[in-house]
Motif scaffolding. Structure first.
Motif, PDB file in Angstrom:
ATOM      1  N   GLY A 155      -7.696  -0.596  12.767  1.00 19.27           N
ATOM      2  CA  GLY A 155      -7.622   0.609  11.942  1.00 19.27           C
ATOM      3  C   GLY A 155      -6.219   1.176  11.883  1.00 19.27           C
ATOM      4  O   GLY A 155      -5.730   1.556  10.815  1.00 19.27           O
ATOM      5  N   HIS A 156      -5.570   1.245  13.033  1.00 15.76           N
ATOM      6  CA  HIS A 156      -4.192   1.744  13.048  1.00 15.76           C
ATOM      7  C   HIS A 156      -3.250   0.777  12.336  1.00 15.76           C
ATOM      8  O   HIS A 156      -2.300   1.212  11.671  1.00 15.76           O
ATOM      9  CB  HIS A 156      -3.740   1.999  14.480  1.00 15.76           C
ATOM     10  N   LEU A 157      -3.504  -0.505  12.462  1.00 16.53           N
ATOM     11  CA  LEU A 157      -2.679  -1.497  11.764  1.00 16.53           C
ATOM     12  C   LEU A 157      -2.778  -1.306  10.250  1.00 16.53           C
ATOM     13  O   LEU A 157      -1.752  -1.267   9.555  1.00 16.53           O
ATOM     14  CB  LEU A 157      -3.129  -2.907  12.156  1.00 16.53           C
ATOM     15  N   PHE A 158      -3.989  -1.150   9.727  1.00 14.38           N
ATOM     16  CA  PHE A 158      -4.141  -0.928   8.290  1.00 14.38           C
ATOM     17  C   PHE A 158      -3.568   0.413   7.867  1.00 14.38           C
ATOM     18  O   PHE A 158      -3.052   0.544   6.748  1.00 14.38           O
ATOM     19  CB  PHE A 158      -5.614  -1.044   7.884  1.00 14.38           C
ATOM     20  N   SER A 159      -3.642   1.412   8.722  1.00 16.51           N
ATOM     21  CA  SER A 159      -3.042   2.710   8.387  1.00 16.51           C
ATOM     22  C   SER A 159      -1.524   2.597   8.272  1.00 16.51           C
ATOM     23  O   SER A 159      -0.919   3.173   7.356  1.00 16.51           O
ATOM     24  CB  SER A 159      -3.410   3.750   9.435  1.00 16.51           C
ATOM     25  N   TRP A 160      -0.908   1.865   9.188  1.00 12.49           N
ATOM     26  CA  TRP A 160       0.541   1.657   9.109  1.00 12.49           C
ATOM     27  C   TRP A 160       0.923   0.824   7.893  1.00 12.49           C
ATOM     28  O   TRP A 160       1.939   1.087   7.245  1.00 12.49           O
ATOM     29  CB  TRP A 160       1.069   1.011  10.390  1.00 12.49           C
ATOM     30  N   ILE A 161       0.108  -0.169   7.567  1.00 14.01           N
ATOM     31  CA  ILE A 161       0.369  -0.948   6.350  1.00 14.01           C
ATOM     32  C   ILE A 161       0.249  -0.046   5.124  1.00 14.01           C
ATOM     33  O   ILE A 161       1.062  -0.144   4.188  1.00 14.01           O
ATOM     34  CB  ILE A 161      -0.600  -2.151   6.257  1.00 14.01           C
ATOM     35  N   GLY A 162      -0.737   0.858   5.117  1.00  7.42           N
ATOM     36  CA  GLY A 162      -0.877   1.798   4.014  1.00  7.42           C
ATOM     37  C   GLY A 162       0.320   2.715   3.878  1.00  7.42           C
ATOM     38  O   GLY A 162       0.795   2.968   2.762  1.00  7.42           O
ATOM     39  N   ALA A 163       0.827   3.223   5.001  1.00  9.83           N
ATOM     40  CA  ALA A 163       2.014   4.076   4.955  1.00  9.83           C
ATOM     41  C   ALA A 163       3.221   3.302   4.427  1.00  9.83           C
ATOM     42  O   ALA A 163       4.013   3.821   3.617  1.00  9.83           O
ATOM     43  CB  ALA A 163       2.305   4.635   6.349  1.00  9.83           C
ATOM     44  N   PHE A 164       3.366   2.064   4.856  1.00 11.58           N
ATOM     45  CA  PHE A 164       4.458   1.222   4.363  1.00 11.58           C
ATOM     46  C   PHE A 164       4.330   0.979   2.859  1.00 11.58           C
ATOM     47  O   PHE A 164       5.305   1.065   2.113  1.00 11.58           O
ATOM     48  CB  PHE A 164       4.484  -0.109   5.125  1.00 11.58           C
ATOM     49  N   MET A 165       3.099   0.680   2.407  1.00 12.03           N
ATOM     50  CA  MET A 165       2.887   0.430   0.982  1.00 12.03           C
ATOM     51  C   MET A 165       3.164   1.683   0.148  1.00 12.03           C
ATOM     52  O   MET A 165       3.673   1.594  -0.974  1.00 12.03           O
ATOM     53  CB  MET A 165       1.469  -0.073   0.725  1.00 12.03           C
ATOM     54  N   LEU A 166       2.842   2.854   0.678  1.00 11.22           N
ATOM     55  CA  LEU A 166       3.134   4.099  -0.028  1.00 11.22           C
ATOM     56  C   LEU A 166       4.642   4.290  -0.173  1.00 11.22           C
ATOM     57  O   LEU A 166       5.134   4.633  -1.252  1.00 11.22           O
ATOM     58  CB  LEU A 166       2.505   5.285   0.699  1.00 11.22           C
ATOM     59  N   ALA A 167       5.382   4.055   0.907  1.00 11.36           N
ATOM     60  CA  ALA A 167       6.833   4.187   0.838  1.00 11.36           C
ATOM     61  C   ALA A 167       7.434   3.185  -0.145  1.00 11.36           C
ATOM     62  O   ALA A 167       8.311   3.535  -0.958  1.00 11.36           O
ATOM     63  CB  ALA A 167       7.446   4.005   2.233  1.00 11.36           C
ATOM     64  N   VAL A 168       6.954   1.950  -0.101  1.00 10.12           N
ATOM     65  CA  VAL A 168       7.461   0.925  -1.015  1.00 10.12           C
ATOM     66  C   VAL A 168       7.116   1.288  -2.452  1.00 10.12           C
ATOM     67  O   VAL A 168       7.932   1.115  -3.368  1.00 10.12           O
ATOM     68  CB  VAL A 168       6.901  -0.462  -0.634  1.00 10.12           C
ATOM     69  N   ALA A 169       5.911   1.804  -2.691  1.00  9.23           N
ATOM     70  CA  ALA A 169       5.499   2.176  -4.050  1.00  9.23           C
ATOM     71  C   ALA A 169       6.378   3.291  -4.602  1.00  9.23           C
ATOM     72  O   ALA A 169       6.777   3.257  -5.779  1.00  9.23           O
ATOM     73  CB  ALA A 169       4.031   2.591  -4.060  1.00  9.23           C
ATOM     74  N   VAL A 227       3.560  -1.175 -14.152  1.00  2.29           N
ATOM     75  CA  VAL A 227       2.530  -2.097 -13.672  1.00  2.29           C
ATOM     76  C   VAL A 227       2.699  -2.394 -12.187  1.00  2.29           C
ATOM     77  O   VAL A 227       1.747  -2.321 -11.407  1.00  2.29           O
ATOM     78  CB  VAL A 227       2.542  -3.396 -14.509  1.00  2.29           C
ATOM     79  N   GLY A 228       3.894  -2.729 -11.773  1.00  5.08           N
ATOM     80  CA  GLY A 228       4.144  -3.002 -10.364  1.00  5.08           C
ATOM     81  C   GLY A 228       3.943  -1.772  -9.494  1.00  5.08           C
ATOM     82  O   GLY A 228       3.423  -1.855  -8.378  1.00  5.08           O
ATOM     83  N   THR A 229       4.348  -0.611 -10.017  1.00  2.00           N
ATOM     84  CA  THR A 229       4.161   0.634  -9.275  1.00  2.00           C
ATOM     85  C   THR A 229       2.680   0.936  -9.091  1.00  2.00           C
ATOM     86  O   THR A 229       2.241   1.314  -7.995  1.00  2.00           O
ATOM     87  CB  THR A 229       4.853   1.794 -10.020  1.00  2.00           C
ATOM     88  N   THR A 230       1.904   0.729 -10.134  1.00  2.00           N
ATOM     89  CA  THR A 230       0.458   0.941 -10.031  1.00  2.00           C
ATOM     90  C   THR A 230      -0.164  -0.015  -9.029  1.00  2.00           C
ATOM     91  O   THR A 230      -1.011   0.378  -8.222  1.00  2.00           O
ATOM     92  CB  THR A 230      -0.204   0.765 -11.405  1.00  2.00           C
ATOM     93  N   ALA A 231       0.250  -1.281  -9.057  1.00  2.00           N
ATOM     94  CA  ALA A 231      -0.283  -2.261  -8.109  1.00  2.00           C
ATOM     95  C   ALA A 231       0.058  -1.880  -6.670  1.00  2.00           C
ATOM     96  O   ALA A 231      -0.789  -2.015  -5.768  1.00  2.00           O
ATOM     97  CB  ALA A 231       0.263  -3.652  -8.429  1.00  2.00           C
ATOM     98  N   LEU A 232       1.259  -1.380  -6.443  1.00  2.00           N
ATOM     99  CA  LEU A 232       1.635  -0.973  -5.091  1.00  2.00           C
ATOM    100  C   LEU A 232       0.861   0.264  -4.642  1.00  2.00           C
ATOM    101  O   LEU A 232       0.460   0.368  -3.477  1.00  2.00           O
ATOM    102  CB  LEU A 232       3.140  -0.728  -5.017  1.00  2.00           C
ATOM    103  N   PHE A 233       0.626   1.210  -5.553  1.00  2.00           N
ATOM    104  CA  PHE A 233      -0.180   2.377  -5.191  1.00  2.00           C
ATOM    105  C   PHE A 233      -1.625   1.986  -4.918  1.00  2.00           C
ATOM    106  O   PHE A 233      -2.270   2.539  -4.020  1.00  2.00           O
ATOM    107  CB  PHE A 233      -0.108   3.450  -6.280  1.00  2.00           C
TER     108      PHE A 233
END
Length: 132
Positions: free
Chosen positions: A5-19, A30-36
Motif C-alpha cells: 500500500g505504501h509502495l503504491f502511494s509513493w508511486i502515485g505521488a511520483f506520478m502526480l509530480a511527473v504529470a 494526451v500524455g498529461t491525461t494519461a499520467l494523471f
C-alpha cells in the motif's frame, strides 16, 4: 499488505509530480491525461491496500523476521471455474467493435455483455456453487 500500500502511494505521488511537470512543460493534453490517470490508479490501489491492511491480520510479508514457510497455507477463496468472464470479455470485445462496423452492431452485442455480467454476478446463487 501495508508495504504494498505504501509502495503504491509513493508511486502515485511520483506520478502526480511527473504529470504536473510534464503538463506544464509540454502542454500536451494526451500524455498529461494519461499520467494523471496513472496517478489516480496508483492512489486508488494504495488506498485500498492500506485500508484493507488495517482490517486484516498482519501477514508474513509485513513481518521482517518472517520465513517463507510462515506464509504457507490457504491464501484465500478463489472460484473453481466460471464461464461468465469469458462471455463478458467476448461480449465486451464485440461491443467495442461497434464503432468500427457501425453502431447497429451494439444491438447484437449488448445482450452478450448483459448476460455475461448477470451470470458473473449471480454465479453463487445457483447451481453447484449455491450457498445453503
Amino acid at each position: 499488505m501495508r508495504i504494498q500500500g505504501h509502495l503504491f502511494s509513493w508511486i502515485g505521488a511520483f506520478m502526480l509530480a511527473v504529470a504536473i511537470v510534464y503538463g506544464v512543460w509540454s502542454k500536451e493534453p494526451v500524455g498529461t491525461t494519461a499520467l494523471f490517470l496513472s496517478f489516480a490508479l496508483s492512489a486508488m490501489i494504495g488506498f485500498y491496500l492500506i485500508f484493507t491492511a488495517r482490517r486484516v491480520d498482519t501477514g508474513a510479508m509485513d513481518n521482517k523476521e518472517a520465513d517463507v514457510a510462515d506464509d504457507a497455507g490457504e491464501v484465500g477463496f478463489y472460484s473453481p471455474h466460471s464461464w461468465a468472464p469469458l462471455m463478458l470479455g467476448g461480449g465486451g470485445v464485440l461491443a467495442f467493435m461497434g464503432p468500427v462496423f457501425g453502431w447497429w452492431f451494439l444491438f447484437f452485442t449488448a445482450p452478450l455483455v448483459v448476460i455475461g455480467l448477470w451470470l458473473w454476478v449471480f454465479e453463487y446463487y445457483r447451481g453447484e456453487n449455491q450457498n445453503q
